[in-house]
Structure formats: C-alpha cells, structure tokens
Write a protein that holds these residues in place. Structure first.
Motif, short mmCIF file in Angstrom:
data_model
loop_
_atom_site.label_atom_id
_atom_site.label_comp_id
_atom_site.label_asym_id
_atom_site.label_seq_id
_atom_site.Cartn_x
_atom_site.Cartn_y
_atom_site.Cartn_z
N CYS A 1 0.58 -1.25 0.16
CA CYS A 1 0.05 0.11 0.01
C CYS A 1 0.90 1.32 -0.18
O CYS A 1 0.60 2.04 -0.80
N ASP A 2 1.90 1.25 0.74
CA ASP A 2 2.93 2.43 0.79
C ASP A 2 3.71 2.63 -0.50
O ASP A 2 3.73 3.81 -0.95
N VAL B 1 3.77 5.70 -5.64
CA VAL B 1 3.69 5.85 -7.17
C VAL B 1 2.52 7.15 -7.39
O VAL B 1 2.70 7.65 -8.42
N ASN B 2 1.49 6.75 -7.01
CA ASN B 2 0.23 7.85 -7.38
C ASN B 2 0.85 9.25 -6.94
O ASN B 2 0.37 10.10 -7.63
N THR C 1 -6.68 7.90 -10.94
CA THR C 1 -6.33 6.85 -10.22
C THR C 1 -7.49 5.73 -10.07
O THR C 1 -8.53 6.05 -10.22
N PRO C 2 -6.95 4.66 -9.71
CA PRO C 2 -8.08 3.67 -9.48
C PRO C 2 -9.04 3.96 -8.05
O PRO C 2 -10.21 3.70 -8.06
N LYS D 1 2.53 14.59 -8.70
CA LYS D 1 3.32 15.83 -8.87
C LYS D 1 3.92 16.25 -10.18
O LYS D 1 3.91 17.24 -10.57
N LYS D 2 4.28 15.12 -10.79
CA LYS D 2 4.60 15.27 -12.45
C LYS D 2 3.44 15.87 -13.08
O LYS D 2 3.83 16.74 -13.90
#
Length: 308
Positions: free
Chosen positions: A127-128, A133-134, A152-153, A139-140
């Motif tokens: 989960c971390d 990654v999300n 996102t999911p 941020k990008k």
C-alpha cells in the motif's frame, strides 16, 4: 513264483477295467445331465408357447433382463467406489505431507513472529508503494498546468456506476439521432442491376424476369424514396393535410428505426408509384435482396425495405 505272477496280472487287469468302467459311467452321467437339461428346456419352451403360460414366461424373461442390468450397475458402482477410495487415499497422503511441511515451517519461525503479522507487514508495504507511485504521478502532472491529471483507481472507484451507464445511454441516443438526421437529409438510391449481376442469380429465382423489368422496379422504388424524404424534410406548417398525415406516419415508423437507415414501406410504393405489390413484385424484391440492393426488416407487422 509262477502262481503269484498271473494273480497279480489278473488283479491289475481288473483294476484297469474298473477304472475304465468308472470313466465311462462319469461320461454317461454328463451326457445324461445334458439330455435332461435339453429335455427341461424343450418342455419349458413347449409350455411357454401355450397361451396360458406365455405371459408368465415373458414376465420371467423381463425380470431376468432387469436383474442382469441391475447386476451390471452394481458392478460399475463398486468399481467407481474402489477407484474413489484409491484417489481419496492418495489425497490423504498428500494432505498429511503438506501438513507436516507446514508444521516444520511453523516451528522454524523465530520467537515473537507470527504468519499473520508477516502478511500484514507485506500488505502495508504494498500500500505504501502504491501511494508513493500515485503521489509522484500527481506531482509530475501538477508541474505542467496544461496537462490533465491522471485518473487513479481510487478516483475511479468513487464514480457511481449509474452515472457511467447513463452517459453510455446518452452517447448511444446521440449516435442514433445523428444517423436518423443523416438518413432524413440525404436519402440514398438503389443502384440498377447489371446483366452480370443477373447472370449470378439462380435460375429458379429469376424465372423469366428480364434485367429491364428489374431496373424499372428499381426506378419506381427510387422515385418513392425521393418523394418520401422530400416530405420528411419539409416543415409540417407548410404542408397540406394529406402530406401532414403522411409526415406524422413517417415519424411513427422511425421511432422503431434504431439503426437510422433509409427505408420505405409498401404504403409508400402504392402512394408514389403506379406499381402493384403482387407476386411478380415480390419476386423482384427477392432478386434485389440477393443482389444486396436492399434488405427487409419486419417490425410490428410492417415490412420495411431498407436500402443497402
């Protein structure tokens, strides 16, 4: 010595004769048993031919056949039970082996550490990683203000399924509406049949119908199409009463036209052309269907001639 030797020979000859007689009696008994069984069989068949005992013989025969089938079924069930028992025995050995291995692994774990704690730690690490990654993706995407943030999911899970289904229905309705408008504004015409097309038609289908007769029907059908969609594209306020009734009939017919295709019905052919919808007309329709000039759709008792 001379007296005892003939006595021994006589005794041996008597014993051999007795053995031969006993073997002959045994063979005679076997033959008598065969003869008695044949006699009983013939008596049974003779009695079975009688009308009073025929029903009993047939009933006994059916019972013997049923018993034979039941014995076969019992034998197959016993064989299946034996095979199932063997497979269960193998499965038991496998389960016992796996249980012993699991017990060894459990004993090998360090003190103060359980399997459930290990699973929970691995799941928390996953989960971390997903959250990191999300976060980096967001941020990008935030650095370039023109770009759209990725979905996102988690965001997709917040969208209700009813709204997605309603949007799909709206898109389908818009597509069907655009098809209907295009069909109403630009009606297509039926292409004439060439002699090459007529040569590919089976003889039982075309009979004595010529290419000129088929093309004459095609011209009348095109005339009916043009007349229909000329009325369909007009405003109802500028029409006569008869054309207005025809216009509303077109609207009723197009409600079930889900494909948005160009079509006419027999009422249009009778209204705008001098043709008769007789057997010859339907034969030519079959030829046009074979040549892929049009196709038929029957909805609520009305035949629609759809132009391909």
């Amino acid at each position: 010595m001379q007296v005892t030797q003939p006595r021994v020979m006589a005794e041996s000859s008597e014993s051999s004769c007795l053995q031969r007689l006993l073997s002959d009696l045994d063979s005679l008994d076997a033959e008598m048993e065969k003869i008695s069984s044949l006699r009983l069989f013939f008596q049974f068949t003779r009695k079975g031919q009688k009308s009073s005992l025929k029903y009993v013989v047939v009933k006994v025969r059916k019972q013997i056949v049923s018993l034979h089938g039941l014995l076969k079924k019992i034998e197959s069930d016993c064989q299946e039970n034996i095979e199932q028992a063997a497979s269960l025995k193998e499965l038991r050995h496998i389960v016992e082996k796996e249980q012993n291995e699991a017990q060894h692994l459990l004993e090998a774990l360090p003190n103060g550490f359980s399997a459930q704690d290990g699973c929970e730690s691995v799941e928390s690490q996953r989960c971390d990683v997903k959250q990191q990654v999300n976060e980096t993706k967001r941020k990008k995407a935030a650095k370039s203000p023109v770009s759209i943030l990725p979905v996102t999911p988690e965001d997709l899970g917040e969208i209700p399924a009813e709204s997605v289904e309603s949007q799909r229905c709206d898109v389908k309705q818009q597509v069907n509406e655009t098809k209907r408008k295009k069909a109403a504004k630009s009606p297509v015409s039926i292409l004439p049949v060439t002699p090459e097309d007529l040569g590919e038609i089976p003889a039982y289908m075309k009979c004595r119908i010529t290419c000129d007769q088929i093309n004459a029907v095609v011209e009348n059908l095109n005339k009916a199409i043009m007349s229909k969609y000329r009325i369909r594209n007009q405003a109802p306020s500028s029409m006569s009463a008869a054309d207005r009734n025809t216009y509303y009939r077109y609207l009723r017919e197009e409600r079930s036209n889900k494909e948005g295709c160009v079509f006419i019905v027999e009422e249009d052919i009778k209204l705008f052309t001098p043709m008769k919808t007789d057997k010859r007309f339907h034969k030519i329709i079959v030829i046009l269907r074979h040549c892929q000039r049009l196709r038929e759709i029957r909805v609520s008792g009305i035949t629609r001639y759809v132009i391909c």
